[in-house]
Motif scaffolding. Structure first.
Motif, PDB file in Angstrom:
ATOM      1  N   MET A  61     -20.536 -23.787 -27.224  1.00  0.00           N
ATOM      2  CA  MET A  61     -21.741 -24.169 -27.961  1.00  0.00           C
ATOM      3  C   MET A  61     -22.829 -24.756 -27.064  1.00  0.00           C
ATOM      4  N   PRO A  62     -22.514 -25.628 -26.108  1.00  0.00           N
ATOM      5  CA  PRO A  62     -23.582 -26.112 -25.217  1.00  0.00           C
ATOM      6  C   PRO A  62     -24.272 -24.989 -24.459  1.00  0.00           C
ATOM      7  N   ILE A  63     -23.495 -23.996 -24.020  1.00  0.00           N
ATOM      8  CA  ILE A  63     -24.084 -22.852 -23.311  1.00  0.00           C
ATOM      9  C   ILE A  63     -24.999 -22.072 -24.246  1.00  0.00           C
ATOM     10  N   ALA A  64     -24.538 -21.883 -25.485  1.00  0.00           N
ATOM     11  CA  ALA A  64     -25.373 -21.193 -26.471  1.00  0.00           C
ATOM     12  C   ALA A  64     -26.680 -21.946 -26.690  1.00  0.00           C
ATOM     13  N   GLY A  65     -26.623 -23.262 -26.723  1.00  0.00           N
ATOM     14  CA  GLY A  65     -27.830 -24.066 -26.886  1.00  0.00           C
ATOM     15  C   GLY A  65     -28.799 -23.855 -25.745  1.00  0.00           C
ATOM     16  N   LEU A  66     -28.271 -23.787 -24.515  1.00  0.00           N
ATOM     17  CA  LEU A  66     -29.133 -23.542 -23.353  1.00  0.00           C
ATOM     18  C   LEU A  66     -29.809 -22.172 -23.448  1.00  0.00           C
ATOM     19  N   VAL A  67     -29.051 -21.173 -23.893  1.00  0.00           N
ATOM     20  CA  VAL A  67     -29.611 -19.818 -24.033  1.00  0.00           C
ATOM     21  C   VAL A  67     -30.721 -19.809 -25.083  1.00  0.00           C
ATOM     22  N   ILE A  68     -30.504 -20.514 -26.182  1.00  0.00           N
ATOM     23  CA  ILE A  68     -31.507 -20.566 -27.246  1.00  0.00           C
ATOM     24  C   ILE A  68     -32.793 -21.223 -26.742  1.00  0.00           C
ATOM     25  N   HIS A 112     -23.980 -19.574 -35.133  1.00  0.00           N
ATOM     26  CA  HIS A 112     -22.809 -19.273 -35.969  1.00  0.00           C
ATOM     27  C   HIS A 112     -21.609 -18.883 -35.113  1.00  0.00           C
ATOM     28  N   LEU A 113     -21.847 -18.151 -34.029  1.00  0.00           N
ATOM     29  CA  LEU A 113     -20.753 -17.701 -33.169  1.00  0.00           C
ATOM     30  C   LEU A 113     -20.014 -18.876 -32.553  1.00  0.00           C
ATOM     31  N   THR A 114     -20.740 -19.927 -32.203  1.00  0.00           N
ATOM     32  CA  THR A 114     -20.118 -21.042 -31.491  1.00  0.00           C
ATOM     33  C   THR A 114     -19.816 -22.255 -32.382  1.00  0.00           C
ATOM     34  N   GLN A 258     -35.538 -30.552 -23.672  1.00  0.00           N
ATOM     35  CA  GLN A 258     -34.939 -29.648 -24.646  1.00  0.00           C
ATOM     36  C   GLN A 258     -33.573 -29.129 -24.198  1.00  0.00           C
ATOM     37  N   TYR A 259     -33.424 -28.860 -22.916  1.00  0.00           N
ATOM     38  CA  TYR A 259     -32.136 -28.366 -22.420  1.00  0.00           C
ATOM     39  C   TYR A 259     -31.057 -29.435 -22.565  1.00  0.00           C
ATOM     40  N   LEU A 260     -31.372 -30.666 -22.172  1.00  0.00           N
ATOM     41  CA  LEU A 260     -30.393 -31.745 -22.300  1.00  0.00           C
ATOM     42  C   LEU A 260     -30.076 -32.024 -23.770  1.00  0.00           C
ATOM     43  N   ARG A 261     -31.096 -31.858 -24.625  1.00  0.00           N
ATOM     44  CA  ARG A 261     -30.897 -32.067 -26.062  1.00  0.00           C
ATOM     45  C   ARG A 261     -29.891 -31.055 -26.617  1.00  0.00           C
ATOM     46  N   ALA A 262     -30.021 -29.803 -26.201  1.00  0.00           N
ATOM     47  CA  ALA A 262     -29.094 -28.765 -26.662  1.00  0.00           C
ATOM     48  C   ALA A 262     -27.681 -29.026 -26.150  1.00  0.00           C
ATOM     49  N   LEU A 263     -27.576 -29.460 -24.886  1.00  0.00           N
ATOM     50  CA  LEU A 263     -26.253 -29.792 -24.341  1.00  0.00           C
ATOM     51  C   LEU A 263     -25.612 -30.938 -25.105  1.00  0.00           C
ATOM     52  N   ALA A 264     -26.412 -31.969 -25.393  1.00  0.00           N
ATOM     53  CA  ALA A 264     -25.886 -33.125 -26.114  1.00  0.00           C
ATOM     54  C   ALA A 264     -25.477 -32.751 -27.526  1.00  0.00           C
ATOM     55  N   GLY A 265     -26.299 -31.948 -28.195  1.00  0.00           N
ATOM     56  CA  GLY A 265     -25.964 -31.532 -29.549  1.00  0.00           C
ATOM     57  C   GLY A 265     -24.695 -30.711 -29.595  1.00  0.00           C
ATOM     58  N   GLY A 266     -24.565 -29.771 -28.664  1.00  0.00           N
ATOM     59  CA  GLY A 266     -23.347 -28.969 -28.615  1.00  0.00           C
ATOM     60  C   GLY A 266     -22.116 -29.821 -28.353  1.00  0.00           C
ATOM     61  N   ALA A 316     -30.670 -30.870 -32.812  1.00  0.00           N
ATOM     62  CA  ALA A 316     -30.616 -30.646 -31.367  1.00  0.00           C
ATOM     63  C   ALA A 316     -31.356 -29.393 -30.926  1.00  0.00           C
ATOM     64  N   GLY A 317     -31.827 -28.596 -31.882  1.00  0.00           N
ATOM     65  CA  GLY A 317     -32.580 -27.404 -31.527  1.00  0.00           C
ATOM     66  C   GLY A 317     -31.853 -26.102 -31.744  1.00  0.00           C
ATOM     67  N   PHE A 318     -30.631 -26.150 -32.288  1.00  0.00           N
ATOM     68  CA  PHE A 318     -29.948 -24.908 -32.626  1.00  0.00           C
ATOM     69  C   PHE A 318     -30.652 -24.279 -33.819  1.00  0.00           C
ATOM     70  N   ARG A 319     -30.492 -22.968 -33.987  1.00  0.00           N
ATOM     71  CA  ARG A 319     -31.262 -22.242 -34.987  1.00  0.00           C
ATOM     72  C   ARG A 319     -30.396 -21.838 -36.174  1.00  0.00           C
ATOM     73  N   GLY A 320     -31.042 -21.758 -37.310  1.00  0.00           N
ATOM     74  CA  GLY A 320     -30.358 -21.416 -38.549  1.00  0.00           C
ATOM     75  C   GLY A 320     -31.153 -21.982 -39.706  1.00  0.00           C
ATOM     76  N   GLY A 321     -30.498 -22.219 -40.806  1.00  0.00           N
ATOM     77  CA  GLY A 321     -31.180 -22.743 -41.978  1.00  0.00           C
ATOM     78  C   GLY A 321     -30.448 -23.919 -42.572  1.00  0.00           C
ATOM     79  N   GLU A 322     -31.109 -24.571 -43.513  1.00  0.00           N
ATOM     80  CA  GLU A 322     -30.536 -25.753 -44.149  1.00  0.00           C
ATOM     81  C   GLU A 322     -30.031 -25.481 -45.556  1.00  0.00           C
ATOM     82  N   ILE A 323     -30.344 -24.308 -46.139  1.00  0.00           N
ATOM     83  CA  ILE A 323     -30.061 -24.095 -47.550  1.00  0.00           C
ATOM     84  C   ILE A 323     -28.574 -23.878 -47.826  1.00  0.00           C
TER      85      ILE A 323
END
Length: 420
Positions: A61-68, A112-114, A258-266, A316-323
């Motif tokens: 997941m952290p790697i996926a966040g970096l890619v996003i 979703h994958l991670t 943003q990169y550190l944020r994605a790593l932390a969130g993952g 953390a900046g990952f993508r998707g929805g809230e509904i």
């Protein structure tokens, strides 16, 4: 007599012209959104199946966040605010670029994958809007027509994913300005939603639908119990909105990069998953929703865990929805709390799910239609009561900070405030 007839025919020309234009434009948008929605639905399903079969993907997941983050920054969209930007674009201003569609497609699939906790509708609204805005630019439409075609894209992708064309139509009209709708967009949005919905169904992708269980007889006691649950759902909707916005602000305050944020969130999602242990709160959580609507919830605080997982993921900046997470939270909350109020747990899950959805998006009519399209016409009076109470009591809070409050919820008074 002939002059009168000629006058009437001439007066009908603008309406006929508008009908012809929107048959073409909304139909074209519906086809594009239906194909994109079918592809996105299949992609998310495959990602979820892969994660379920290979639990170790969680640690990616952290790697996926970096890619996003990298993909958005490379495309010049590092400041994209997701659905908020789409809602604001309908009122004019910056239009969503076509390149947003593949970005949100990729970002949501990776989330979703991670194992990130997110839904699909946020991606649907953004993909549909960027595609339809691209059609508008290609055909050199005027500003007002572009506003309408963006709403057509929102309705089309929403309908393609969930199989709820009427809900998708009304949602795309209601969500922009609370208390005010442009009915001129009603037919175009409905046509786009109907066309878009037909394509995934023809390809064998099912629409969302559930059995409504435990419906009580209509009476003072049952209405009071349903109303009490709706009030609690309204309070829960406020808590969820505050948590979602608060998580994003905290991430930005303490981790500006943003990169550190994605790593932390993952890393946080991985830690939470390992501590919790079941994996129920990763991904959208459709299986848990189905169980709740059958009257079963594994732990009474499942709704709180899903709120935390979702806030940590999307903040953390990952993508998707809230509904879809909202439906998870509402259904598990109602399943746990409903019996305390004397309601069947399955029916409590259904009522709370719809009421919480209404509270976080401020779309009471769309919420009532959602209940009908998901559960059929049974229990309509209870759902209408729950939605009206949740809308009234959820205040000026919203998952979408760009949603504009036009009229007060408490009285017939025009206001100029924004939702929190």
């Amino acid at each position: 007599m002939k002059e009168a007839l000629k006058t009437r025919l001439l007066a009908a020309v603008p309406s006929a012209r508008a009908l012809g234009e929107w048959l073409l434009l909304a139909g074209l948008t519906g086809v594009a959104c239906g194909l994109a929605g079918a592809a996105f639905t299949w992609c998310v399903a495959q990602a979820t199946a892969l994660r379920t079969a290979h639990p170790w993907l969680l640690f990616c997941m952290p790697i996926a966040g970096l890619v996003i983050v990298w993909s958005y920054r490379t495309a010049g969209l590092e400041h994209d605010t997701g659905t908020n930007q789409i809602i604001a674009s309908v009122r004019g201003g910056d239009r969503p670029p076509v390149r947003l569609a593949p970005l949100i497609f990729l970002g949501s699939a990776l989330t979703h994958l991670t194992g990130g906790s997110a839904g699909r509708e946020g991606a649907a609204l953004q993909i549909g809007s960027s595609i339809s805005a691209g059609i508008g630019r290609l055909l050199h439409l005027g500003e007002r027509s572009v506003n309408t075609i963006i709403q057509c894209g929102m309705a089309g992708l929403f309908s393609a994913l969930f199989g709820t064309p009427v809900t998708a139509t009304v949602f795309s009209l209601e969500v922009i300005n609370v208390g005010h709708m442009h009915y001129s967009a009603l037919f175009p949005c409905l046509l786009s939603a109907l066309v878009a919905d037909a394509i995934p169904r023809c390809l064998g992708l099912p629409a969302e639908a559930y059995h409504l269980l435990g419906v009580p007889e209509v009476g003072p006691a049952a209405l009071f119990q349903c109303g009490a649950l709706a009030i609690l759902a309204a309070l829960m909707s406020i808590a969820f909105c505050v948590l979602m916005h608060g998580a994003g602000h905290l991430y930005k305050k303490y981790i500006p990069n943003q990169y550190l944020r994605a790593l932390a969130g993952g890393a946080l999602v991985i830690a939470l998953t390992l501590v919790e242990g079941s994996g129920d709160y990763n991904g959208a959580g459709g299986g848990v929703i189905e169980l709740a609507l059958e009257g079963e919830v594994r732990v009474p605080w499942a709704f709180a865990l899903k709120m935390i997982f979702t806030a940590v993921t999307l903040g953390a900046g990952f993508r998707g929805g809230e509904i879809v997470p909202t439906l998870f939270i509402g259904s598990t909350f109602g399943c746990a709390v409903g019996p305390m109020l004397g309601l069947d747990p399955a029916f409590g899950a259904a009522v709370s799910m719809i009421a919480l959805f209404c509270g976080v998006v401020n779309c009471p009519l769309a919420s009532i239609f959602l209940a009908i399209e998901l559960f059929g016409g049974g229990g309509l009076l209870f759902f209408a009561l729950a939605c009206s109470l949740s809308f009234l009591l959820s205040g000026n809070y919203s998952l979408y900070s760009s949603q504009r409050m036009i009229y007060s919820k408490l009285e017939a008074r025009r206001i100029s405030e924004h939702a929190h």
